[in-house]
Design a protein around this motif. Structure first.
Motif, PDB file in Angstrom:
ATOM      1  N   GLY A 149       0.881  -1.341  -0.091  1.00 10.61           N
ATOM      2  CA  GLY A 149       0.111   0.117  -0.032  1.00 10.61           C
ATOM      3  C   GLY A 149       0.842   1.216  -0.094  1.00 10.61           C
ATOM      4  O   GLY A 149       0.291   2.449  -0.263  1.00 10.61           O
ATOM      5  N   ARG A 150       2.173   1.065   0.309  1.00 11.60           N
ATOM      6  CA  ARG A 150       3.164   2.307   0.134  1.00 11.60           C
ATOM      7  C   ARG A 150       4.184   2.216  -0.734  1.00 11.60           C
ATOM      8  O   ARG A 150       4.385   3.281  -1.371  1.00 11.60           O
ATOM      9  N   PHE A 151       4.510   1.137  -1.161  1.00 11.91           N
ATOM     10  CA  PHE A 151       5.710   0.916  -2.320  1.00 11.91           C
ATOM     11  C   PHE A 151       5.016   0.113  -3.456  1.00 11.91           C
ATOM     12  O   PHE A 151       4.217  -0.511  -3.200  1.00 11.91           O
ATOM     13  N   THR A 152       5.549   0.685  -4.555  1.00  8.16           N
ATOM     14  CA  THR A 152       5.056   0.141  -5.824  1.00  8.16           C
ATOM     15  C   THR A 152       6.238  -0.280  -6.629  1.00  8.16           C
ATOM     16  O   THR A 152       7.325   0.536  -6.762  1.00  8.16           O
ATOM     17  N   ILE A 153       6.405  -1.454  -6.956  1.00  5.16           N
ATOM     18  CA  ILE A 153       7.392  -2.124  -7.867  1.00  5.16           C
ATOM     19  C   ILE A 153       6.943  -1.989  -9.406  1.00  5.16           C
ATOM     20  O   ILE A 153       5.808  -2.122  -9.714  1.00  5.16           O
ATOM     21  N   SER A 154       7.597  -1.748 -10.260  1.00  5.03           N
ATOM     22  CA  SER A 154       7.558  -1.666 -11.803  1.00  5.03           C
ATOM     23  C   SER A 154       8.796  -1.843 -12.526  1.00  5.03           C
ATOM     24  O   SER A 154       9.630  -1.827 -12.019  1.00  5.03           O
ATOM     25  N   ARG A 155       8.652  -2.339 -13.773  1.00  8.60           N
ATOM     26  CA  ARG A 155       9.510  -2.488 -14.569  1.00  8.60           C
ATOM     27  C   ARG A 155       9.538  -1.907 -15.893  1.00  8.60           C
ATOM     28  O   ARG A 155       8.285  -2.010 -16.629  1.00  8.60           O
ATOM     29  N   ASP A 156      10.411  -1.467 -16.736  1.00  6.04           N
ATOM     30  CA  ASP A 156      10.361  -1.066 -18.017  1.00  6.04           C
ATOM     31  C   ASP A 156      11.567  -1.817 -18.762  1.00  6.04           C
ATOM     32  O   ASP A 156      12.630  -1.720 -18.712  1.00  6.04           O
TER      33      ASP A 156
END
Length: 124
Positions: A66-73
């Motif tokens: 709910g506080r951190f978000t992981i993503s990738r490109d």
């Protein structure tokens, strides 16, 4: 073989935000699950978040959900960790890691490649 280089760490006040980046070298980046771990002084390295090779699946530690978000490109061979509502207990060295195993993998011992780490310090 994958080389990982983290950036984006720093000093922030409680409630603030930071975005970590992890740049990967190698042409097989898209075949790896990518994870973020952290290690606070005197504590073991702990799982923070992971993302599948396609980005379709993400997993988080309860302490950051709910506080951190992981993503990738995948076009940029980069994985990110957006950290919001930071707390002093988030202070740690943050590591990027890669594994061929599935994104539900949370054990540091199942990750094969590691970056050098970036320091995040949250002041109260």
């Amino acid at each position: 073989q994958v080389q990982l280089v983290e950036s984006g760490g720093g000093l922030v006040q409680a409630g603030g935000s930071l975005r970590l980046s992890c740049a990967a070298s190698g042409r097989t980046f898209t075949t790896y699950t990518m994870g973020w771990f952290r290690q606070a002084p005197g504590k073991e390295r702990a799982f923070v978040a992971a993302i599948s090779w396609s980005g379709a699946m993400t997993y988080y530690a309860d302490s950051v959900k709910g506080r951190f978000t992981i993503s990738r490109d995948n076009a940029k061979n980069t994985v990110y960790l957006q950290m919001n509502s930071l707390k002093p207990e988030d202070t740690a060295v943050y590591y990027c890691a890669a594994t061929m195993r599935g994104a539900s993998t949370r054990s540091q011992y199942e990750y094969d490649y590691w970056g050098q780490g970036t320091q995040v310090t949250v002041s109260s």
